[in-house]
Design a protein around this motif. Structure first.
Motif, PDB file in Angstrom:
ATOM      1  N   ALA A  90       0.836  -1.205   0.000  1.00 61.27           N
ATOM      2  CA  ALA A  90       0.000   0.000   0.000  1.00 61.27           C
ATOM      3  C   ALA A  90       0.871   1.256   0.000  1.00 61.27           C
ATOM      4  O   ALA A  90       0.568   2.238  -0.682  1.00 61.27           O
ATOM      5  CB  ALA A  90      -0.935  -0.003   1.212  1.00 61.27           C
ATOM      6  N   ARG A  91       1.961   1.214   0.764  1.00 63.66           N
ATOM      7  CA  ARG A  91       2.895   2.352   0.792  1.00 63.66           C
ATOM      8  C   ARG A  91       3.449   2.618  -0.616  1.00 63.66           C
ATOM      9  O   ARG A  91       3.458   3.750  -1.092  1.00 63.66           O
ATOM     10  CB  ARG A  91       4.039   2.071   1.764  1.00 63.66           C
ATOM     11  N   ARG A  92       3.914   1.564  -1.269  1.00 69.82           N
ATOM     12  CA  ARG A  92       4.460   1.713  -2.626  1.00 69.82           C
ATOM     13  C   ARG A  92       3.381   2.175  -3.600  1.00 69.82           C
ATOM     14  O   ARG A  92       3.624   3.047  -4.436  1.00 69.82           O
ATOM     15  CB  ARG A  92       5.059   0.393  -3.111  1.00 69.82           C
ATOM     16  N   ALA A  93       2.198   1.591  -3.504  1.00 68.79           N
ATOM     17  CA  ALA A  93       1.119   1.943  -4.432  1.00 68.79           C
ATOM     18  C   ALA A  93       0.712   3.407  -4.290  1.00 68.79           C
ATOM     19  O   ALA A  93       0.486   4.090  -5.296  1.00 68.79           O
ATOM     20  CB  ALA A  93      -0.086   1.031  -4.198  1.00 68.79           C
ATOM     21  N   ALA A  94       0.614   3.900  -3.064  1.00 64.06           N
ATOM     22  CA  ALA A  94       0.186   5.290  -2.855  1.00 64.06           C
ATOM     23  C   ALA A  94       1.124   6.275  -3.531  1.00 64.06           C
ATOM     24  O   ALA A  94       0.694   7.353  -3.967  1.00 64.06           O
ATOM     25  CB  ALA A  94       0.083   5.592  -1.361  1.00 64.06           C
ATOM     26  N   ALA A  95       2.381   5.915  -3.646  1.00 63.37           N
ATOM     27  CA  ALA A  95       3.353   6.804  -4.284  1.00 63.37           C
ATOM     28  C   ALA A  95       3.346   6.667  -5.809  1.00 63.37           C
ATOM     29  O   ALA A  95       3.931   7.504  -6.502  1.00 63.37           O
ATOM     30  CB  ALA A  95       4.755   6.503  -3.748  1.00 63.37           C
ATOM     31  N   ARG A  96       2.674   5.636  -6.344  1.00 61.17           N
ATOM     32  CA  ARG A  96       2.759   5.348  -7.774  1.00 61.17           C
ATOM     33  C   ARG A  96       1.411   5.322  -8.489  1.00 61.17           C
ATOM     34  O   ARG A  96       1.365   5.396  -9.717  1.00 61.17           O
ATOM     35  CB  ARG A  96       3.424   3.977  -7.967  1.00 61.17           C
ATOM     36  N   ILE A  97       0.334   5.170  -7.780  1.00 63.12           N
ATOM     37  CA  ILE A  97      -0.968   4.886  -8.392  1.00 63.12           C
ATOM     38  C   ILE A  97      -1.476   6.061  -9.233  1.00 63.12           C
ATOM     39  O   ILE A  97      -1.289   7.226  -8.880  1.00 63.12           O
ATOM     40  CB  ILE A  97      -1.992   4.475  -7.307  1.00 63.12           C
ATOM     41  N   GLU A  98      -2.090   5.739 -10.341  1.00 62.33           N
ATOM     42  CA  GLU A  98      -2.687   6.736 -11.232  1.00 62.33           C
ATOM     43  C   GLU A  98      -4.095   7.078 -10.739  1.00 62.33           C
ATOM     44  O   GLU A  98      -4.782   6.235 -10.146  1.00 62.33           O
ATOM     45  CB  GLU A  98      -2.772   6.175 -12.655  1.00 62.33           C
ATOM     46  N   ALA A  99      -4.546   8.295 -11.017  1.00 63.63           N
ATOM     47  CA  ALA A  99      -5.873   8.752 -10.585  1.00 63.63           C
ATOM     48  C   ALA A  99      -6.983   7.845 -11.109  1.00 63.63           C
ATOM     49  O   ALA A  99      -7.943   7.546 -10.383  1.00 63.63           O
ATOM     50  CB  ALA A  99      -6.108  10.198 -11.026  1.00 63.63           C
ATOM     51  N   ALA A 100      -6.852   7.383 -12.340  1.00 65.87           N
ATOM     52  CA  ALA A 100      -7.882   6.501 -12.909  1.00 65.87           C
ATOM     53  C   ALA A 100      -7.979   5.191 -12.125  1.00 65.87           C
ATOM     54  O   ALA A 100      -9.079   4.640 -11.952  1.00 65.87           O
ATOM     55  CB  ALA A 100      -7.588   6.225 -14.382  1.00 65.87           C
ATOM     56  N   GLU A 101      -6.861   4.695 -11.630  1.00 70.24           N
ATOM     57  CA  GLU A 101      -6.866   3.452 -10.849  1.00 70.24           C
ATOM     58  C   GLU A 101      -7.509   3.685  -9.484  1.00 70.24           C
ATOM     59  O   GLU A 101      -8.208   2.816  -8.968  1.00 70.24           O
ATOM     60  CB  GLU A 101      -5.449   2.902 -10.704  1.00 70.24           C
ATOM     61  N   VAL A 102      -7.296   4.852  -8.900  1.00 67.21           N
ATOM     62  CA  VAL A 102      -7.960   5.189  -7.629  1.00 67.21           C
ATOM     63  C   VAL A 102      -9.468   5.217  -7.842  1.00 67.21           C
ATOM     64  O   VAL A 102     -10.233   4.752  -6.991  1.00 67.21           O
ATOM     65  CB  VAL A 102      -7.450   6.529  -7.058  1.00 67.21           C
ATOM     66  N   ASP A 103      -9.903   5.734  -8.992  1.00 69.08           N
ATOM     67  CA  ASP A 103     -11.338   5.741  -9.309  1.00 69.08           C
ATOM     68  C   ASP A 103     -11.893   4.321  -9.391  1.00 69.08           C
ATOM     69  O   ASP A 103     -13.011   4.049  -8.938  1.00 69.08           O
ATOM     70  CB  ASP A 103     -11.604   6.482 -10.623  1.00 69.08           C
ATOM     71  N   VAL A 104     -11.108   3.398  -9.949  1.00 71.52           N
ATOM     72  CA  VAL A 104     -11.535   1.985 -10.015  1.00 71.52           C
ATOM     73  C   VAL A 104     -11.659   1.421  -8.601  1.00 71.52           C
ATOM     74  O   VAL A 104     -12.626   0.716  -8.282  1.00 71.52           O
ATOM     75  CB  VAL A 104     -10.559   1.145 -10.869  1.00 71.52           C
TER      76      VAL A 104
END
Length: 195
Positions: A86-100
């Motif tokens: 989760a730590r790694r993802a929060a620094a890398r995730i795209e806005a569209a993926e957060v919407d998913v």
């Protein structure tokens, strides 16, 4: 259908004290000689063991390593691996993926809305997709390989069936908070939600 096994697998699978040094993950139908190692202690350890806590809301796989008769190291593998992811993802995730992820939360919540029978099998599938997407966003092949060895869908399915309405609501709230942490791009917040 899945158990963690510590036994004499031959070779150097035992500690110098004669206890299990390896913890392996066995699934029904697999030959013991072919199962993957989840954790390996040192030959000088007293013992390495595994246990699973199925307490609703606190599910975890624990690996303990007795380095001598007075000192143990206990690893909560699921929390360590998922919070790191989760730590790694929060620094890398795209806005569209957060919407998913937010849409997956909507879908999980729809499964438990008042007046509907709780569709726990559907929640389990949505939960698996939610966590897989976070793992994918972490962009770490090592995490991708390790997490499935300690977080098994059958375990999650059984524990969802044990949840009270309040425990399930709390779990869904944690999913929402994780989405908020991802949207904020806050690795520390995301990791703390997953612990």
């Amino acid at each position: 259908d899945t158990v963690l096994v510590g036994t004499d697998f031959g070779g150097d699978s035992l500690t110098e004290s004669g206890y299990a040094r390896l913890v392996k993950r066995w699934e029904r139908g697999q030959d013991l000689a072919d199962i993957p190692t989840v954790y390996a202690g040192e030959r000088t350890d007293v013992i390495v063991a595994a246990s699973v806590d199925r307490t609703p809301g606190f599910e975890r796989t624990l690996i303990s390593r007795a380095v001598d008769f007075f000192n143990d190291e206990i690893y909560e593998l699921r929390a360590l691996l998922e919070s790191h992811g989760a730590r790694r993802a929060a620094a890398r995730i795209e806005a569209a993926e957060v919407d998913v992820l937010a849409k997956l939360c909507d879908d999980m919540e729809a499964c438990v809305r008042r007046g509907r029978k709780r569709d726990l099998d559907r929640i389990t599938a949505l939960n698996a997709e939610f966590h897989q997407r976070i793992l994918d966003s972490a962009a770490s092949p090592r995490l991708t390989a390790l997490v499935p060895t300690v977080v098994q869908v059958p375990l999650v399915t059984r524990t969802f069936h044990l949840y009270s309405a309040d425990a399930l609501a709390r779990s869904l709230g944690h999913h929402r908070e994780l989405v908020a942490a991802m949207r904020a791009g806050d690795p520390v917040w995301a990791a703390s939600v997953m612990r």
